[in-house]
Design a protein around this motif. Structure first.
Motif, PDB file in Angstrom:
ATOM      1  N   ARG A 140      -1.382   8.697   2.930  1.00  0.00           N
ATOM      2  CA  ARG A 140      -1.942   9.357   1.762  1.00  0.00           C
ATOM      3  C   ARG A 140      -0.923   9.393   0.542  1.00  0.00           C
ATOM      4  N   ARG A 141      -1.512   9.592  -0.500  1.00  0.00           N
ATOM      5  CA  ARG A 141      -0.634   9.836  -1.749  1.00  0.00           C
ATOM      6  C   ARG A 141       0.489  11.048  -1.823  1.00  0.00           C
ATOM      7  N   ILE A 172       0.850  -1.167  -0.143  1.00  0.00           N
ATOM      8  CA  ILE A 172       0.140  -0.104  -0.008  1.00  0.00           C
ATOM      9  C   ILE A 172       0.894   1.284  -0.049  1.00  0.00           C
ATOM     10  N   ALA A 173       2.128   1.323   1.048  1.00  0.00           N
ATOM     11  CA  ALA A 173       2.821   2.340   0.914  1.00  0.00           C
ATOM     12  C   ALA A 173       3.364   2.595  -0.278  1.00  0.00           C
ATOM     13  N   HIS A 174       3.889   1.500  -0.846  1.00  0.00           N
ATOM     14  CA  HIS A 174       4.672   1.612  -2.364  1.00  0.00           C
ATOM     15  C   HIS A 174       3.656   2.170  -3.394  1.00  0.00           C
ATOM     16  N   LEU A 175       2.337   1.782  -3.517  1.00  0.00           N
ATOM     17  CA  LEU A 175       1.443   2.322  -4.310  1.00  0.00           C
ATOM     18  C   LEU A 175       1.351   3.666  -4.046  1.00  0.00           C
ATOM     19  N   ARG A 176       1.259   4.271  -2.843  1.00  0.00           N
ATOM     20  CA  ARG A 176       1.041   5.514  -2.589  1.00  0.00           C
ATOM     21  C   ARG A 176       2.138   6.505  -2.852  1.00  0.00           C
ATOM     22  N   VAL A 210      -7.403  -1.414   5.635  1.00  0.00           N
ATOM     23  CA  VAL A 210      -8.065  -0.250   5.378  1.00  0.00           C
ATOM     24  C   VAL A 210      -7.505   1.058   6.218  1.00  0.00           C
ATOM     25  N   PHE A 211      -7.026   0.848   7.280  1.00  0.00           N
ATOM     26  CA  PHE A 211      -6.491   1.991   8.105  1.00  0.00           C
ATOM     27  C   PHE A 211      -5.302   2.402   7.336  1.00  0.00           C
ATOM     28  N   ALA A 212      -4.335   1.546   6.818  1.00  0.00           N
ATOM     29  CA  ALA A 212      -2.986   1.988   6.259  1.00  0.00           C
ATOM     30  C   ALA A 212      -3.367   2.667   4.913  1.00  0.00           C
ATOM     31  N   ALA A 213      -4.217   2.265   4.173  1.00  0.00           N
ATOM     32  CA  ALA A 213      -4.822   2.886   2.893  1.00  0.00           C
ATOM     33  C   ALA A 213      -5.376   4.531   3.339  1.00  0.00           C
ATOM     34  N   SER A 214      -6.148   4.341   4.419  1.00  0.00           N
ATOM     35  CA  SER A 214      -6.437   5.929   4.775  1.00  0.00           C
ATOM     36  C   SER A 214      -5.418   6.703   5.377  1.00  0.00           C
TER      37      SER A 214
END
Length: 206
Positions: A194-195, A84-88, A187-191
């Motif tokens: 942030r990008r 998720i962090a990489h994608l952001r 869900v928490f990590a994605a919120s």
């Protein structure tokens, strides 16, 4: 915890690392948000599977399987958060980002409580973008994550703990508990993370 972090990020035999997981989902789904959703779904499945296997043997097997369950769950969850962090757009090789990733494993509710109590100073987003790396904070976060995950996997709820100790039934309960926890963390990590910058289609950030 640091060894688990490295395994989740860099990968282990049969399971590519966080960056590869992120790129694979981005290539399949074409957008960062859709890729993140897919990453979470994938890792919920992985955590449920290892939760079942770790708890299916009942109370006698749990003496041996608990450490494996803890390590396996941590690898799956940190891999998910890393993807998720990489994608952001975060550099997941940056020690500040790795500290933030570990913080995400605590989950939103627990993290708020720890910040309010002064145990932790701020949010994962703030840590990931801090001017400098704080090794003392990294150590404290690692210790707290190990304690929290051990409590979850070991079962602090009496009725839940007894159920997990029943052969076969315990496997199903373990699968659900680990899967639900993983989804909440995703869900928490994605919120929270942030990008930061755009991610080229199918490629990691420069």
């Amino acid at each position: 915890m640091r060894m688990v972090l490295e395994l989740g990020i860099d990968g282990v035999a049969g399971m590519p690392g966080a960056k590869a997981a992120a790129v694979s989902q981005l290539q399949k789904h074409g957008s960062v948000d859709a890729a993140i959703d897919a990453v979470v779904v994938q890792h919920v499945g992985l955590s449920s599977a290892q939760g079942f296997m770790a708890n299916v043997g009942g109370v006698l097997a749990s003496v041996v399987s608990l450490p494996g369950n803890l390590a396996g769950l941590a690898v799956v969850q940190i891999r998910m958060v890393g993807a998720i962090a990489h994608l952001r757009g975060y550099d997941i090789d940056d020690p500040r980002v790795r500290t933030a990733m570990m913080m995400c494993l605590l989950g939103g509710e627990q993290l708020v409580k720890l910040i309010e109590k002064g145990v932790l100073p701020t949010t994962p987003m703030a840590v990931a973008t801090a001017p400098v790396f704080d090794p003392d904070l990294d150590r404290r976060v690692a210790e707290r994550v190990v304690l929290e995950m051990a409590a979850r996997v070991g079962g602090t709820n009496g009725a839940l703990l007894l159920t997990k100790r029943i052969p076969i039934v315990g496997g199903g309960v373990g699968a659900v508990v680990d899967g639900v926890a993983t989804r909440q963390i995703g869900v928490f990590a994605a919120s929270e993370l942030r990008r930061r910058r755009s991610l080229n289609h199918g490629a990691p950030p420069a």
